[in-house]
Enzyme design. Structure first.
Site, PDB file in Angstrom:
ATOM      1  N   GLU A  59       0.887  -1.173   0.000  1.00 21.34           N
ATOM      2  CA  GLU A  59       0.000   0.000   0.000  1.00 21.34           C
ATOM      3  C   GLU A  59       0.919   1.215   0.000  1.00 21.34           C
ATOM      4  O   GLU A  59       1.594   1.486   0.997  1.00 21.34           O
ATOM      5  CB  GLU A  59      -0.887  -0.002   1.253  1.00 21.34           C
ATOM      6  CG  GLU A  59      -1.903  -1.128   1.300  1.00 21.34           C
ATOM      7  CD  GLU A  59      -3.107  -0.886   0.385  1.00 21.34           C
ATOM      8  OE1 GLU A  59      -3.276   0.245  -0.097  1.00 21.34           O
ATOM      9  OE2 GLU A  59      -3.856  -1.841   0.152  1.00 21.34           O
ATOM     10  N   CYS A  93      -2.611   8.961   3.111  1.00 18.33           N
ATOM     11  CA  CYS A  93      -2.294   8.507   1.747  1.00 18.33           C
ATOM     12  C   CYS A  93      -3.433   8.832   0.800  1.00 18.33           C
ATOM     13  O   CYS A  93      -3.209   9.042  -0.383  1.00 18.33           O
ATOM     14  CB  CYS A  93      -1.999   7.016   1.745  1.00 18.33           C
ATOM     15  SG  CYS A  93      -3.302   6.058   2.538  1.00 18.33           S
TER      16      CYS A  93
HETATM   17  P1  NAD Z   1       8.619   4.893   4.428  1.00 22.70           P
HETATM   18  O1  NAD Z   1       8.572   4.156   3.152  1.00 22.70           O
HETATM   19  O2  NAD Z   1       9.704   5.859   4.639  1.00 22.70           O
HETATM   20  O3  NAD Z   1       8.671   3.891   5.665  1.00 22.70           O
HETATM   21  C1  NAD Z   1       7.694   2.905   5.867  1.00 22.70           C
HETATM   22  C2  NAD Z   1       8.271   1.809   6.743  1.00 22.70           C
HETATM   23  O4  NAD Z   1       9.276   1.111   6.019  1.00 22.70           O
HETATM   24  C3  NAD Z   1       8.936   2.296   8.023  1.00 22.70           C
HETATM   25  O5  NAD Z   1       8.585   1.429   9.074  1.00 22.70           O
HETATM   26  C4  NAD Z   1      10.406   2.197   7.700  1.00 22.70           C
HETATM   27  O6  NAD Z   1      11.244   2.026   8.838  1.00 22.70           O
HETATM   28  C5  NAD Z   1      10.427   0.954   6.837  1.00 22.70           C
HETATM   29  N1  NAD Z   1      11.591   0.805   5.959  1.00 22.70           N
HETATM   30  C6  NAD Z   1      12.444   1.758   5.519  1.00 22.70           C
HETATM   31  N2  NAD Z   1      13.368   1.212   4.698  1.00 22.70           N
HETATM   32  C7  NAD Z   1      13.096  -0.104   4.615  1.00 22.70           C
HETATM   33  C8  NAD Z   1      13.672  -1.199   3.912  1.00 22.70           C
HETATM   34  N3  NAD Z   1      14.713  -1.027   3.116  1.00 22.70           N
HETATM   35  N4  NAD Z   1      13.119  -2.422   4.038  1.00 22.70           N
HETATM   36  C9  NAD Z   1      12.021  -2.601   4.820  1.00 22.70           C
HETATM   37  N5  NAD Z   1      11.442  -1.607   5.517  1.00 22.70           N
HETATM   38  C10 NAD Z   1      11.961  -0.365   5.417  1.00 22.70           C
HETATM   39  O7  NAD Z   1       7.174   5.582   4.537  1.00 22.70           O
HETATM   40  P2  NAD Z   1       6.705   6.616   5.624  1.00 22.70           P
HETATM   41  O8  NAD Z   1       7.401   7.903   5.334  1.00 22.70           O
HETATM   42  O9  NAD Z   1       6.813   6.006   6.977  1.00 22.70           O
HETATM   43  O10 NAD Z   1       5.144   6.763   5.290  1.00 22.70           O
HETATM   44  C11 NAD Z   1       4.602   7.729   4.423  1.00 22.70           C
HETATM   45  C12 NAD Z   1       4.234   7.088   3.111  1.00 22.70           C
HETATM   46  O11 NAD Z   1       3.325   6.024   3.340  1.00 22.70           O
HETATM   47  C13 NAD Z   1       3.517   8.028   2.162  1.00 22.70           C
HETATM   48  O12 NAD Z   1       4.039   7.867   0.864  1.00 22.70           O
HETATM   49  C14 NAD Z   1       2.087   7.548   2.203  1.00 22.70           C
HETATM   50  O13 NAD Z   1       1.340   7.816   1.035  1.00 22.70           O
HETATM   51  C15 NAD Z   1       2.262   6.089   2.407  1.00 22.70           C
HETATM   52  N6  NAD Z   1       1.054   5.484   2.970  1.00 22.70           N
HETATM   53  C16 NAD Z   1       0.270   4.718   2.170  1.00 22.70           C
HETATM   54  C17 NAD Z   1      -0.910   4.179   2.663  1.00 22.70           C
HETATM   55  C18 NAD Z   1      -1.809   3.329   1.802  1.00 22.70           C
HETATM   56  O14 NAD Z   1      -2.724   2.701   2.327  1.00 22.70           O
HETATM   57  N7  NAD Z   1      -1.611   3.275   0.496  1.00 22.70           N
HETATM   58  C19 NAD Z   1      -1.268   4.419   3.990  1.00 22.70           C
HETATM   59  C20 NAD Z   1      -0.451   5.213   4.771  1.00 22.70           C
HETATM   60  C21 NAD Z   1       0.713   5.741   4.244  1.00 22.70           C
END
Ligand code: NAD
Length: 498
Positions: free
Chosen positions: A233, A267
């Protein structure tokens, strides 16, 4: 052990620390989870539902504590935590407790194939085993913890890696699950940064990721290395279309609310708005007044503020860049538009006009309290611009002629589209939710697929006949084979095998 400091983004104060777990720590948690999983699966749907329903009541009883924790680590308004997190979480426990046995019930399959005539065909679901959930910071309960609920209801053990920015809510809820009788090891929160998330992908049987498109790509690649399924997502740049016959009061209220909700860090926020020319001026006037009236500040209980702070410090830079670049290229800010000097992480609710599709604010995910509005000559141009995006998460269309508004909605390339509404479709747990274009993700949460994705599938064929041979098996005999050929030819000419 190294630790991570957790900050209240509205005040800048450090409110806690959590361990930054290593790959070895994650592997140990995965071993504990695998040891505990089969007993959890053996409890069956009813046994698991007892724990899940207890947890639903636990959340209701602990509403104030959960909201206080969410607000302190995200900076969001009390109501944003109440409506979009606590009430979602409580409902989700009840929903998956009730629906898991229905969505995952054995399905009796009928086949027109003569070779399986008289045999019983069944399609069934079994738990994956160990599911890994990786979550973002914007909705620590709904988007991180929420995905664990159907995975648990299906009989899996779950490891959750919450965002390092907002891990405290998940730890509090893990405490709640323990109090509600979830057996040790079945659910564990592994705190840490990106490396901990990557280590999680190496241990689990399936990964559910919510976060940015760029990290989603890394998670998908790592999952592909291991050939495990990944449900993603990801980001959005959701358009809103206002048709000339829309109720402008309703449209402007929704535009203001669903662009500023959670300080724009949703999001499925309204991130851009296209308005048909005849009603553009009036719509802009209404929205401007509504956004200008919003009270932003440090949340201090019910009704204290409308909009809180931003949660993720670097997000302020992104919002500031999008707005300043747009202003430099000719846009005008009717409300907000300037980064304040203030302790914590803040950007004011901002309405922009005179924007165009070359600007980052119309193309990239801003994830902040901004509403850029564009005048369009007609609905066709609005649809063209709405679809002119790498993203396709959700969208909304406002119009008085419902049939026409629905026709416009059906032309938008988004995973979900609301007519005369926005965002609230997310709360209908029966309605699948997910991206229509890869940059917004792959897979669905909610609905049937929201739980079947946490399962392995098995097809059963049960022959009830006690014949020595089926008609097609050895020994081959000329007469029987010719008869078989004639029967198959007749069947394949007709409609029975269609
Ligand atoms: P992010 O991608 O920076 O981080 C998400 C998670 O991934 C964190 O827990 C982070 O520690 C982890 N992570 C980072 N690098 C990783 C790796 N290499 N391998 C595995 N895990 C790793 O996202 P964010 O800044 O925390 O969240 C904001 C984003 O999330 C926005 O783009 C938003 O649109 C999206 N979002 C989408 C939905 C949806 O339902 N589509 C819902 C909420 C947020």
């Amino acid at each position: 052990m190294t630790t991570i400091a957790v900050e209240n983004p509205a005040t800048g104060a450090v409110i806690g620390t959590v361990p930054d777990l290593t790959a070895d720590d994650v592997a140990a948690a995965a071993r504990r989870a695998r040891d505990a999983q089969s007993a959890w699966a053996d409890l069956g749907y009813d046994g698991r539902a007892v724990v899940l329903r207890r947890m639903q009541r636990w959340i209701v009883r602990h509403t104030d504590e959960v909201i206080a924790t969410i607000c302190s680590e995200t900076g969001k308004a009390y109501e944003d935590a109440l409506l979009a997190e606590v009430s979602y979480g409580a409902a989700a426990f009840g929903f998956w407790a009730r629906q898991a046995p229905r969505y995952l019930a054995d399905v009796r399959v009928r086949s027109a194939q003569p070779l399986v005539a008289g045999k019983r065909l069944v399609h069934r679901y079994r738990p994956m085993g160990l599911v890994g959930v990786i979550g973002p910071w914007n909705y620590p309960l709904t988007n991180s913890f929420g995905d664990c609920i159907p995975a648990l209801a299906a009989g899996n053990a779950v490891l959750l890696k919450p965002s390092e920015i907002t891990p405290l809510t998940s730890l509090l809820l893990a405490e709640g699950l323990r109090e509600c009788g979830l057996p040790d090891g079945v659910f564990e929160v592994v705190t840490g940064r990106g490396a901990t998330g990557a280590a999680l992908v190496d241990e689990v049987d399936m990964v559910m990721f919510t976060g940015s498109t760029s990290t989603g790509r890394l998670v998908a690649a790592r999952a592909a290395e291991r050939l495990i399924p990944a449900s993603l997502e990801l980001g959005g740049k959701d358009p809103m279309i206002v048709l000339a016959d829309a109720d402008l009061e309703r449209a402007s209220t929704h535009a203001a609310y669903y662009s500023m909700l959670n300080c724009g860090q949703t999001c499925i926020s309204i991130e851009r708005c296209y308005v048909e020319a005849p009603v553009y001026d009036r719509f802009v006037e209404l929205v401007t007044a509504k956004v200008a009236a919003l009270r932003q500040g440090v949340p201090a209980g019910p009704g204290s503020v409308d909009v809180g702070s931003l949660t993720f410090p670097p997000q302020v830079d992104v919002v500031d860049r999008h707005v300043s670049e747009a202003l430099a290229a000719g846009a005008r800010a009717l409300v907000g538009g300037q980064r304040p000097e203030r302790r914590g992480h803040w950007y004011p609710p901002t309405v922009l006009v005179d924007v165009d599709h070359d600007m980052a604010i119309m193309r990239e995910e801003t994830f902040g309290p901004t509403l850029p509005i564009m005048k369009v000559p007609d609905a066709d141009e609005a649809v063209r611009l709405a679809n002119d995006s790498d993203y396709g998460l959700c969208a909304s269309v406002f119009g008085g002629d419902l049939e026409r508004a629905e026709q416009v909605a059906r032309r938008i390339d988004a995973g979900a589209v609301a007519v005369n509404d926005a965002v609230v479709n997310y709360t209908a747990l029966e309605l699948p939710m997910g991206g229509a274009k890869p940059a917004s993700g792959v897979g669905r949460r909610h609905g049937r697929e929201g739980i079947t994705k946490y399962c392995r599938q098995q097809s059963l064929l049960i022959s009830r006949w006690h014949l020595r041979h089926d008609v097609h098996t050895y020994p081959y005999r000329p007469g029987r084979s010719r008869l078989l050929a004639r029967v198959l030819a007749v069947l394949n000419r007709g409609r029975r095998t269609a």
